[in-house]
Scaffold this motif. Sequence first.
Motif, short mmCIF file in Angstrom:
data_model
loop_
_atom_site.label_atom_id
_atom_site.label_comp_id
_atom_site.label_asym_id
_atom_site.label_seq_id
_atom_site.Cartn_x
_atom_site.Cartn_y
_atom_site.Cartn_z
N UNK A 1 74.65 -10.45 51.58
CA UNK A 1 75.74 -10.28 50.61
C UNK A 1 76.88 -11.25 50.91
N UNK A 2 77.20 -11.46 52.18
CA UNK A 2 78.26 -12.40 52.55
C UNK A 2 77.89 -13.82 52.12
N UNK A 3 76.65 -14.21 52.37
CA UNK A 3 76.20 -15.56 51.98
C UNK A 3 76.27 -15.72 50.46
N UNK A 4 75.84 -14.68 49.74
CA UNK A 4 75.85 -14.73 48.27
C UNK A 4 77.27 -14.91 47.75
N UNK A 5 78.21 -14.10 48.28
CA UNK A 5 79.59 -14.19 47.79
C UNK A 5 80.23 -15.52 48.18
N UNK A 6 79.89 -16.07 49.35
CA UNK A 6 80.42 -17.38 49.74
C UNK A 6 79.90 -18.46 48.80
N UNK A 7 78.61 -18.40 48.50
CA UNK A 7 78.03 -19.38 47.57
C UNK A 7 78.71 -19.30 46.21
N UNK A 8 78.89 -18.04 45.72
CA UNK A 8 79.54 -17.85 44.43
C UNK A 8 80.98 -18.36 44.46
#
Length: 213
Positions: free
Chosen positions: A196-203
Motif C-alpha cells: 500500500x505504501x509503494x502504491x500511494x508513493x507511485x500515485x
Amino acid sequence: AHRDEMTTAMEASRAPPLLTIFALAAFYATPAQGIHFDLPGRTQKCLGEEVEKGDLIIATYKSQEGRILTVTVTDHVGQQIYQKTVKGGKYTVTASANGAQRTCFFNTEAMPTVVDFDIKRGLEAKDYGNIADKNSLKPLELELLRLEDIIKYIQTEFQRMEANEQEQTNINNSTNSMVFWFSIFSMFCIVGINAAQIYFLVQYFRDKRFKDM
C-alpha cells in the motif's frame, strides 16, 4: 549357555520396573509423620494440602498446652467445610474436586501454644485395622491387601501424571499452531502495508509529474 545368557538378560530387563514398584510401595507404606508448629496468642496459621477429587482426608489436631483453638477447613474455592473451637479434635472430609485444601488454626487465647497436626489422605487414610476385624484377615493377608492397594494407587498416580503430560503437550501444540498462524497473518499484514505504501508513493509522484507538466 546362550539360553542362560538370554534368561539373565530378560531378568535384568524386568528388574528396574519391579525395583521401582517395590521402592514406591515401601515409600507409600511408610506411615506419615505429623507436624508440630508454634502458634502465638491471638494468631492464625494456615496450612495447604493438594488433594484429588474423591480423596478421603482424615486429620487430628490438638494444643499441647490445652489452649482453645478455632480450626477452619476450606476447599479449593474457599468454601468452609469444617469449623470447630476446641482444644483438640479430628475431622474427616471427602474432596469434592482437585485443588488445594486449607486448614487454618487460630489461637483464641493470649498465651502461645504448640499445635500437633497429623493429616492423612487417600491411601493413608484407609483404616486397615477395621477392615481386618470385619473380614477376619490374618496379618499376611492384610499386608497383601495393603500392598495391592498401594500398587493400584501408584498405577492411578502414573495414569494421572500421563494425562497431565498429554494435556500439557496438547496445550503446547495448540500454542505453537496459534503462533505459526499469527506469524503468517503478521507477514501478510506487513506485505500488505508495504504494498500500500509503494502504491500511494507511485500515485503521489505520478500526480506530481502531471501537475508539473
